[in-house]
Every structure is written in structure tokens, then in C-alpha cells.
Design an enzyme around this catalytic site. Structure first.
Site, PDB file in Angstrom:
ATOM      1  CB  THR A  82      -0.926   0.034   1.233  1.00  0.00           C
ATOM      2  OG1 THR A  82      -0.141   0.104   2.419  1.00  0.00           O
ATOM      3  CG2 THR A  82      -1.832  -1.185   1.281  1.00  0.00           C
ATOM      4  CG  ASP A  83      -1.092   4.890  -1.320  1.00  0.00           C
ATOM      5  OD1 ASP A  83      -1.748   4.686  -0.258  1.00  0.00           O
ATOM      6  OD2 ASP A  83      -1.627   5.341  -2.340  1.00  0.00           O
ATOM      7  CG  LEU A  84       2.953   7.615   2.438  1.00  0.00           C
ATOM      8  CD1 LEU A  84       3.453   9.043   2.243  1.00  0.00           C
ATOM      9  CD2 LEU A  84       3.618   6.965   3.635  1.00  0.00           C
TER      10      LEU A  84
END
Length: 134
Positions: A13-15
Site C-alpha cells: 500500500t501507499d501512505l
């Protein structure tokens, strides 16, 4: 149709805890490898004979976001088959919601990159051929 389960982990996942777009390619790649194994094709043996499957083309649509810890299902179905290529319809679902879909064209090449005809067992003979033309 072949199904393959995936759980979304933190490193995918990203932030914002949303699956990074490139990871959908990894998800469908794993599902494709599992599908190939499930129909009885040993990719290690195939490579020892001097051949490997390659992705020739991907047409992809991102429809909705998967998130951290989602449990996903990748569905793989054969869309078409010829002597040189297989076109697979791969979709990523969370429950009954389709999040991502791709048409993936795969081909067989020699280790030096030259196109080869798919083996007959992949294009129409016996039980395996029946699976591919469904």
C-alpha cells in the site's frame, strides 16, 4: 474460472493504506502462475526444455481501490486461445465488487526470445484443451 485469494499487506500500500497501482500486476501475475500450475503445466520443466511464457500485452482498468487488509479474489478465465497466444480475462474482486480488470495476452518464447507455438495440450487436445476453450 480459476480463483486465487490475496490479502493486502502493508508493504503493498501507499501512505494512504491504498494498494499501490503496480501491485495489481503482481496480484494477477501470481494468480496466472497458480492457474498455469492448476492446469498441469510445469513451468520449471518447460524452462528446462528451453521455453518460457511471457506477457505480450496487458490492457488494464482500475475501477476502485483495494485497501490494507482487504481480502481479495483474483478470477482468471480464458478469453481466447490461438496457436501463438492465450488471452486471459483477469479481475480482482473484494467481495462481489470488481476493483481491477485486465486482458492479458501471454505467449510462449524460446530462451533466446523467439516466438514459439503453444504446445498442443494448451490449444485443443484432451481435458486441458477443453479447459482453455470454456
Amino acid at each position: 474460472m480459476h480463483t486465487f485469494p490475496v490479502t493486502v499487506y502493508y508493504d503493498e500500500t501507499d501512505l494512504g493504506a491504498i494498494v499501490y497501482h503496480a501491485n495489481y500486476m503482481k496480484f494477477i501475475d501470481r494468480a496466472r502462475a497458480d492457474w498455469v500450475r492448476s492446469i498441469g503445466v510445469d513451468q520449471n520443466a518447460l524452462r528446462e526444455e528451453g521455453f518460457v511464457f511471457v506477457v505480450h500485452r496487458i490492457e488494464a482498468d482500475f475501477l476502485a481501490s483495494a485497501k490494507l487488509e482487504d481480502r481479495l479474489t483474483i478470477r482468471t478465465a480464458v478469453k481466447s486461445v490461438s496457436r501463438l497466444r492465450l488471452v486471459l480475462d483477469q479481475k480482482v474482486y473484494r467481495g462481489e465488487t470488481c476493483l481491477f480488470r485486465a486482458l492479458v495476452t501471454i505467449a510462449l518464447v524460446s530462451l533466446d526470445g523467439k516466438p514459439r507455438r503453444l504446445p498442443e495440450e494448451l490449444t485443443g487436445l484432451g481435458e486441458l484443451g477443453a479447459l482453455l476453450t470454456m
